[in-house]
Design a protein around this motif. Structure first.
Motif, PDB file in Angstrom:
ATOM      1  N   ASP A 115      15.566  43.672  73.716  1.00  0.00           N
ATOM      2  CA  ASP A 115      15.208  43.520  75.129  1.00  0.00           C
ATOM      3  C   ASP A 115      13.825  44.070  75.476  1.00  0.00           C
ATOM      4  O   ASP A 115      13.424  44.055  76.635  1.00  0.00           O
ATOM      5  N   PHE A 116      13.098  44.531  74.474  1.00  0.00           N
ATOM      6  CA  PHE A 116      11.742  45.014  74.735  1.00  0.00           C
ATOM      7  C   PHE A 116      10.830  43.829  75.048  1.00  0.00           C
ATOM      8  O   PHE A 116      11.075  42.709  74.616  1.00  0.00           O
ATOM      9  N   PRO A 117       9.749  44.045  75.822  1.00  0.00           N
ATOM     10  CA  PRO A 117       8.819  42.953  76.130  1.00  0.00           C
ATOM     11  C   PRO A 117       8.231  42.313  74.875  1.00  0.00           C
ATOM     12  O   PRO A 117       7.985  42.988  73.876  1.00  0.00           O
ATOM     13  N   LEU A 118       8.046  40.994  74.915  1.00  0.00           N
ATOM     14  CA  LEU A 118       7.449  40.189  73.838  1.00  0.00           C
ATOM     15  C   LEU A 118       8.322  40.101  72.595  1.00  0.00           C
ATOM     16  O   LEU A 118       7.854  39.686  71.541  1.00  0.00           O
ATOM     17  N   MET A 119       9.592  40.476  72.701  1.00  0.00           N
ATOM     18  CA  MET A 119      10.461  40.446  71.534  1.00  0.00           C
ATOM     19  C   MET A 119      11.504  39.332  71.604  1.00  0.00           C
ATOM     20  O   MET A 119      12.273  39.154  70.666  1.00  0.00           O
ATOM     21  N   GLN A 120      11.547  38.574  72.690  1.00  0.00           N
ATOM     22  CA  GLN A 120      12.616  37.599  72.868  1.00  0.00           C
ATOM     23  C   GLN A 120      12.413  36.326  72.041  1.00  0.00           C
ATOM     24  O   GLN A 120      13.372  35.668  71.674  1.00  0.00           O
ATOM     25  N   SER A 121      11.165  35.972  71.776  1.00  0.00           N
ATOM     26  CA  SER A 121      10.906  34.704  71.101  1.00  0.00           C
ATOM     27  C   SER A 121       9.557  34.756  70.392  1.00  0.00           C
ATOM     28  O   SER A 121       8.611  35.382  70.895  1.00  0.00           O
ATOM     29  N   PRO A 122       9.427  34.093  69.233  1.00  0.00           N
ATOM     30  CA  PRO A 122       8.125  34.030  68.564  1.00  0.00           C
ATOM     31  C   PRO A 122       7.125  33.164  69.309  1.00  0.00           C
ATOM     32  O   PRO A 122       5.931  33.213  69.025  1.00  0.00           O
ATOM     33  N   VAL A 123       7.602  32.362  70.241  1.00  0.00           N
ATOM     34  CA  VAL A 123       6.712  31.470  70.988  1.00  0.00           C
ATOM     35  C   VAL A 123       5.729  32.275  71.826  1.00  0.00           C
ATOM     36  O   VAL A 123       4.532  31.955  71.892  1.00  0.00           O
ATOM     37  N   GLN A 124       6.202  33.323  72.472  1.00  0.00           N
ATOM     38  CA  GLN A 124       5.338  34.140  73.325  1.00  0.00           C
ATOM     39  C   GLN A 124       4.187  34.744  72.540  1.00  0.00           C
ATOM     40  O   GLN A 124       3.011  34.583  72.893  1.00  0.00           O
ATOM     41  N   MET A 125       4.526  35.446  71.471  1.00  0.00           N
ATOM     42  CA  MET A 125       3.487  36.154  70.725  1.00  0.00           C
ATOM     43  C   MET A 125       2.576  35.180  69.996  1.00  0.00           C
ATOM     44  O   MET A 125       1.361  35.395  69.893  1.00  0.00           O
ATOM     45  N   THR A 126       3.114  34.068  69.495  1.00  0.00           N
ATOM     46  CA  THR A 126       2.279  33.074  68.816  1.00  0.00           C
ATOM     47  C   THR A 126       1.306  32.438  69.798  1.00  0.00           C
ATOM     48  O   THR A 126       0.134  32.198  69.462  1.00  0.00           O
ATOM     49  N   SER A 127       1.757  32.176  71.009  1.00  0.00           N
ATOM     50  CA  SER A 127       0.884  31.583  72.035  1.00  0.00           C
ATOM     51  C   SER A 127      -0.261  32.519  72.385  1.00  0.00           C
ATOM     52  O   SER A 127      -1.413  32.100  72.525  1.00  0.00           O
ATOM     53  N   ILE A 128       0.052  33.808  72.526  1.00  0.00           N
ATOM     54  CA  ILE A 128      -0.981  34.791  72.847  1.00  0.00           C
ATOM     55  C   ILE A 128      -2.026  34.857  71.735  1.00  0.00           C
ATOM     56  O   ILE A 128      -3.243  34.858  71.991  1.00  0.00           O
ATOM     57  N   LEU A 129      -1.573  34.865  70.494  1.00  0.00           N
ATOM     58  CA  LEU A 129      -2.491  35.000  69.367  1.00  0.00           C
ATOM     59  C   LEU A 129      -3.313  33.737  69.149  1.00  0.00           C
ATOM     60  O   LEU A 129      -4.494  33.808  68.790  1.00  0.00           O
ATOM     61  N   LEU A 130      -2.727  32.582  69.377  1.00  0.00           N
ATOM     62  CA  LEU A 130      -3.493  31.333  69.290  1.00  0.00           C
ATOM     63  C   LEU A 130      -4.560  31.284  70.382  1.00  0.00           C
ATOM     64  O   LEU A 130      -5.693  30.847  70.140  1.00  0.00           O
ATOM     65  N   ALA A 131      -4.193  31.739  71.586  1.00  0.00           N
ATOM     66  CA  ALA A 131      -5.169  31.789  72.676  1.00  0.00           C
ATOM     67  C   ALA A 131      -6.292  32.759  72.339  1.00  0.00           C
ATOM     68  O   ALA A 131      -7.473  32.503  72.643  1.00  0.00           O
ATOM     69  N   TYR A 132      -5.944  33.865  71.702  1.00  0.00           N
ATOM     70  CA  TYR A 132      -6.958  34.846  71.284  1.00  0.00           C
ATOM     71  C   TYR A 132      -7.951  34.230  70.297  1.00  0.00           C
ATOM     72  O   TYR A 132      -9.169  34.384  70.449  1.00  0.00           O
ATOM     73  N   VAL A 133      -7.428  33.533  69.289  1.00  0.00           N
ATOM     74  CA  VAL A 133      -8.303  32.913  68.295  1.00  0.00           C
ATOM     75  C   VAL A 133      -9.182  31.855  68.944  1.00  0.00           C
ATOM     76  O   VAL A 133     -10.395  31.777  68.689  1.00  0.00           O
ATOM     77  N   PHE A 134      -8.582  31.039  69.809  1.00  0.00           N
ATOM     78  CA  PHE A 134      -9.328  29.968  70.483  1.00  0.00           C
ATOM     79  C   PHE A 134     -10.440  30.553  71.356  1.00  0.00           C
ATOM     80  O   PHE A 134     -11.562  30.052  71.385  1.00  0.00           O
TER      81      PHE A 134
END
Length: 314
Positions: free
Chosen positions: A26-45
């Motif tokens: 239940d910690f933030p950003l732990m519910q799905s890999p979609v959230q963290m992957t989206s953030i990291l892809l946006a970072y690279v872009f």
């Protein structure tokens, strides 16, 4: 076909939720890999495309005060992480050899879960390193190693704390990494403070050696697993991945060391052109995470193009 694909994605998501350590689910950003992957892809872009183009026709921002506050805040955060890792086992009950994961809800075990999440979260905060580079038009500093290292770490740690209960000998590398970052961000804070602090930065040449040492230390520690007569660590796969991670980054950073300090290909040449205020340009050095260590007034590129690993000859 589409229905099957969606069905498989839902099954994978359900499986991940079932396997996730319930104490951290239940910690933030732990519910799905979609959230963290989206953030990291946006970072690279942003790092390699959007940011440099947004700044192409703009003057670089002078962010010295913000950088000092940020770097010293990171020193405090990483010092807190080291302390919490020690109090969660490494300085209390762990043997520093075959330390198993405590899957209970004891205060110490829950403390380890909490600090593991904060370590994971700190990797997102560290993405601001690159944002500062972009806003200050320091594109030559955003190398492949820099972007890869900053995006790969949080992505791996999400899977690590999701598929592996938190703690045990698999958390050693996080504590070591936090300790190294205390030293590094302290240096960056002093470096951003201006030329009056240059006399305190005589130890800058040792930063890359410290980074290499952490990978050696982590690899040696985790390698114990392969020589123990018996070690019932709950998720051996995590042991193998940590060992490969340590060796892989040791090779990457060693290559940087060779290119920078032996062949001299990654150390920008000092220029003798005077600045607008009449002072000479100041020396820049580099450490293996792709950052140029400077006092905040070094020269910058103005064409808005990112340089992914390309360096000047000296």
């Amino acid at each position: 076909m589409l229905r099957d694909a969606v069905s498989n994605i839902i099954k994978l998501h359900t499986s991940l939720q079932m396997r996730t350590d319930a104490r951290i689910r239940d910690f933030p950003l732990m519910q799905s890999p979609v959230q963290m992957t989206s953030i990291l892809l946006a970072y690279v872009f942003f790092s390699v495309y959007v940011g440099p183009r947004l700044m192409a026709n703009r003057k670089p921002f002078r962010l010295n005060i913000a950088m000092i506050v940020y770097n010293l805040s990171m020193v405090s955060l990483n010092a807190y992480l080291v302390y919490e890792f020690m109090m969660s086992g490494w300085g209390t009950t762990y043997t520093w050899r075959c330390d198993l994961i405590d899957t209970s809800n004891s205060p110490e075990a829950l403390r380890m879960v909490n600090v593991a999440w904060w370590f994971y979260f700190s990797k997102y905060v560290e993405l601001l390193d690159t944002v500062f580079f972009v806003l200050r038009k320091k594109q030559s500093q955003i190398t492949f190693l820099h972007v890869f290292h900053h995006s790969f770490m949080p992505w791996c740690w999400w899977w690590g704390v999701t598929l592996t209960p938190v703690g045990g000998m698999g958390s050693f590398h996080a504590m070591v990494n936090s300790a190294v970052h205390v030293i590094m961000y302290f240096y960056y804070g002093l470096s951003a403070a201006g030329p009056r602090f240059q006399k305190y930065l005589w130890w800058k040449k040792y930063l890359t050696a410290i980074q290499l040492s952490q990978f050696i230390l982590v690899s040696i520690h985790i390698s114990q697993y392969y020589f123990m007569e018996k070690c019932d660590y709950q998720v051996p796969l995590w042991i193998h991945l940590i060992w490969m991670h340590g060796v892989f980054f040791f090779l990457l950073f060693s290559n940087f060391w060779i290119q920078a300090y032996i062949r001299g290909k990654r150390l920008p040449a000092s220029e003798d052109k005077p600045k607008l205020n009449g002072s000479a340009s100041e020396h820049i050095t580099v450490v293996a995470n792709g950052k140029h260590l400077e006092n905040g007034n070094a020269h910058h590129h103005t064409n808005g193009k990112i340089v992914m690993g390309k360096v000047k000859e000296i």
